[in-house]
Motif scaffolding. Structure first.
Motif, PDB file in Angstrom:
ATOM      1  N   ARG A   8     -34.039  33.469  54.609  1.00  0.00           N
ATOM      2  CA  ARG A   8     -32.906  32.564  54.857  1.00  0.00           C
ATOM      3  C   ARG A   8     -32.404  31.830  53.162  1.00  0.00           C
ATOM      4  O   ARG A   8     -33.470  31.573  52.351  1.00  0.00           O
ATOM      5  N   ARG A   9     -31.083  31.813  53.021  1.00  0.00           N
ATOM      6  CA  ARG A   9     -30.641  31.288  51.648  1.00  0.00           C
ATOM      7  C   ARG A   9     -30.988  29.688  51.464  1.00  0.00           C
ATOM      8  O   ARG A   9     -30.780  29.148  52.621  1.00  0.00           O
ATOM      9  N   SER A  14     -26.371  19.580  53.478  1.00  0.00           N
ATOM     10  CA  SER A  14     -25.085  19.954  54.113  1.00  0.00           C
ATOM     11  C   SER A  14     -24.637  21.442  54.054  1.00  0.00           C
ATOM     12  O   SER A  14     -23.446  21.682  54.413  1.00  0.00           O
ATOM     13  N   GLY A  15     -25.477  22.193  53.662  1.00  0.00           N
ATOM     14  CA  GLY A  15     -25.284  23.518  53.645  1.00  0.00           C
ATOM     15  C   GLY A  15     -24.727  24.411  52.514  1.00  0.00           C
ATOM     16  O   GLY A  15     -24.581  25.565  52.383  1.00  0.00           O
ATOM     17  N   LYS A  16     -24.763  23.656  51.161  1.00  0.00           N
ATOM     18  CA  LYS A  16     -24.168  24.269  50.146  1.00  0.00           C
ATOM     19  C   LYS A  16     -25.356  25.159  49.534  1.00  0.00           C
ATOM     20  O   LYS A  16     -26.581  24.898  49.111  1.00  0.00           O
ATOM     21  N   ILE A  39     -27.843  18.360  43.625  1.00  0.00           N
ATOM     22  CA  ILE A  39     -29.274  18.928  43.945  1.00  0.00           C
ATOM     23  C   ILE A  39     -30.427  18.160  43.647  1.00  0.00           C
ATOM     24  O   ILE A  39     -31.305  17.638  44.549  1.00  0.00           O
ATOM     25  N   LEU A  40     -30.397  17.868  42.320  1.00  0.00           N
ATOM     26  CA  LEU A  40     -31.489  16.966  41.934  1.00  0.00           C
ATOM     27  C   LEU A  40     -31.582  15.620  42.566  1.00  0.00           C
ATOM     28  O   LEU A  40     -32.602  15.226  43.155  1.00  0.00           O
ATOM     29  N   HIS A  41     -30.288  15.151  42.632  1.00  0.00           N
ATOM     30  CA  HIS A  41     -30.251  13.692  43.211  1.00  0.00           C
ATOM     31  C   HIS A  41     -30.871  13.912  44.652  1.00  0.00           C
ATOM     32  O   HIS A  41     -31.577  13.127  45.393  1.00  0.00           O
ATOM     33  N   GLU A  42     -30.314  15.032  45.529  1.00  0.00           N
ATOM     34  CA  GLU A  42     -30.446  14.882  46.853  1.00  0.00           C
ATOM     35  C   GLU A  42     -32.174  15.322  47.064  1.00  0.00           C
ATOM     36  O   GLU A  42     -32.513  14.825  47.992  1.00  0.00           O
TER      37      GLU A  42
END
Ligand code: NDP
Length: 506
Positions: A8-9, A14-16, A39-42
């Motif tokens: 899986r990717r 949120s799916g990005k 992405i770093l923040h998340e």
């Protein structure tokens, strides 16, 4: 991990899709980072929120799914559907735990062990939230926060304190029965598979004729009781602090499924009236000779949860969750826990904690509760959120009404929990010491008590030790003598206090 998972990717929540997961976005190879690297923040923000409040008690635990199978008919006592026919199977989840330690504490600490079961029945989830001991330290829930504070950490040193523990216990002799069990080698069980479980409280069973009897639930380990000695427990604490957790997972993985025999003791209202102690007092057992154990069924654990946090950490038990045919009793500790456990779960997991899969009733749930944090079950979709209404078909089923409980008093007030007829703290510990324990167990009990009480320190040390010694003497002279000898204490000085009443001692 399954093949499907492996291919899986990688995406954000949120799916990005991720395009980079190891290097942060920066100004040049050696420059500062850019605020826009979401992405770093998340990743960091989610990580910061990984911990939920640990349970204030029973923080360290492990659990497994399993099945309960009825082997004997108890429908004369209860209409609960899980007991409706021999051979009937009900799915369940069982969480074991230690009590006082934090989430990272060792499994082999001297402590009671939690034994909390959630039966997923067609009449709703039934939570039987007990321990590996049939009794408890206190008999009134108002004392619970004080008691637990003594089991946690000293406010100044932030260390565990034998002084706090024994100060509280010696001032509350109702604790003696549970303290004696705790100080025996059953206070350091070898593993979660080798201990008995108890519903501990008195509950009630109600049959199809709406007749009520009082009941206690017992789970006898079919692996046999096995304990560590104090020395072995300390050694294992250093070697593998997660020993009991590992032992359970490994046994189930090997398909060596642990089993317990569920048994009940039953008491009628007339027998309750004639019982020499309060049958709803959590510091007392019902002697087997008078109230024999009846076989009910076999509980088997056979599936390790696939994810610890999702299913063990988020599992939420509450003695309030009984079902048709099983109900409460006037046991004051049970009454307090009916309130406090649901409250604790709402604090820890939120008001919608029963929507979390491990807690969710797999059968129909229908009500008008809506909204709140993490409403993840569709939130009733477009159906009415009030009652009564002219649109949905949800109704109140009065056939589930329980028979009224007859009380023995119409006077409200603060009654002394240890008043006349409720102040025998000594007979049942004496029966345990004299009738049940063998010489080896008595020897270890004394050694464990001396070791644990040796930690008492500070200016009140002698007062606390002498006060507790008086209680041991009142259980049994030879027990008091043996403990005093272990301390090298002048017996004559202690004996001057021994015959005195509790009020004088305190
Ligand atoms: P019984 O002789 O019929 O049963 C004794 C019980 O004590 C058994 O359940 C046994 O468990 C258990 N036991 C053995 N060693 C210990 C220990 N170190 N700590 C705690 N429990 C232990 O006795 P009675 O029913 O007449 O009760 C006598 C005393 O036994 C009680 O005062 C109480 O302290 C203790 N006890 C009683 C229980 C009850 O529900 N009646 C339950 C547990 C303890 P096992 O069968 O697993 O060996």
């Amino acid at each position: 991990m399954t093949d499907q998972n492996r291919s899986r990717r990688l995406t954000t929540a949120s799916g990005k899709p991720y395009v980079e997961n190891e290097n942060s976005k920066s100004v040049g190879a050696r420059g500062p980072l850019l605020l826009e690297d979401f992405i770093l923040h998340e990743k960091l923000a989610h990580f910061n929120r990984e911990r939920i409040p640990e349970r204030v008690v029973h923080a360290k635990g492990t659990g497994a799914f399993g099945t309960f199978t009825v082997t004997h008919d108890i429908t004369r006592y209860t209409k609960a559907k899980l007991f409706s026919e021999i051979g009937k199977q009900t799915k369940l989840f069982l969480r074991f735990s230690t009590v006082g330690g934090e989430k990272g504490s060792a499994d082999t600490e001297r402590d009671p062990r939690g034994f909390a079961i959630k039966f997923y029945t067609e009449d709703g989830n039934w939570d039987l939230v007990g321990n590996n001991t049939p009794v408890f330290f206190i008999k009134d829930p108002k004392k619970f926060p004080d008691f637990i504070h003594t089991q946690k950490r000293d406010p100044r040193t932030n260390c565990k304190s034998a002084t706090m523990m024994w100060d509280f216990w010696s001032l509350n002799p109702e604790s003696l029965h549970q303290v004696m069990i705790l100080m025996s080698d059953r206070g350091t069980p070898y593993s979660y598979r080798h201990l008995d479980g108890f519903g501990s409280h008195t509950f009630s069973l109600i049959n199809a004729n709406n007749e009520r009897v009082w009941v206690k639930f017992h789970f006898k380990t079919l692996q046999g009781i096995k304990n560590f000695t104090a020395e072995e427990a300390v050694e294992m604490k250093g070697k593998d602090p997660d020993f009991a957790q590992r032992d359970l997972v490994e046994a189930i993985d090997k398909k060596d499924f642990p089993k317990w025999a569920m048994k009940i003791q039953v008491m009628t209202d007339e027998e309750a009236q004639a019982f020499p102690w309060n049958p709803f007092d959590l510091t007392k057992v019902w002697p087997h000779g008078d109230f024999p154990l009846h076989d009910v069924g076999i509980l088997e654990l056979n599936q390790v949860p696939r994810n610890y946090f999702a299913e063990v950490e988020q599992s939420a038990f509450a003695p309030a969750h009984v079902i048709d045919g099983i109900s409460y009793s006037p046991d004051k500790m049970l009454q307090g826990r009916i309130l406090s456990y649901t409250d604790a779960q709402r604090y820890r997991l939120g008001g919608n904690y029963e929507q979390i899969p491990v807690n969710r009733c797999p059968f129909m749930v229908a009500n008008h509760q809506r909204d709140g944090l993490m409403a993840v079950n569709g939130n009733g979709e477009d159906t009415p959120n009030y009652f009564p209404n002219s649109f949905d078909d949800i109704y109140v089923d009065e056939s589930y009404t329980e028979p009224a409980v007859e009380l023995d008093s119409a006077v409200a007030g603060w009654f002394d929990r240890n008043g006349a007829n409720d102040n025998d703290h000594y007979s049942q510990p004496a029966a345990l010491y004299n009738k049940v324990m063998n010489d080896y167990e008595r020897h270890n009990l004394v050694a464990n008590i001396v070791d644990a009480m040796s930690g008492i320190s500070g200016e009140k040390k002698d007062i606390i030790i002498n006060r507790q010694l008086c209680h041991w003497f009142r259980v049994d002279m030879s027990l008091g003598m043996a403990i005093a000898k272990g301390f090298g204490i002048d017996i004559n000085a202690v004996m001057q206090h021994a015959p005195k009443q509790q009020a004088e001692l305190v």
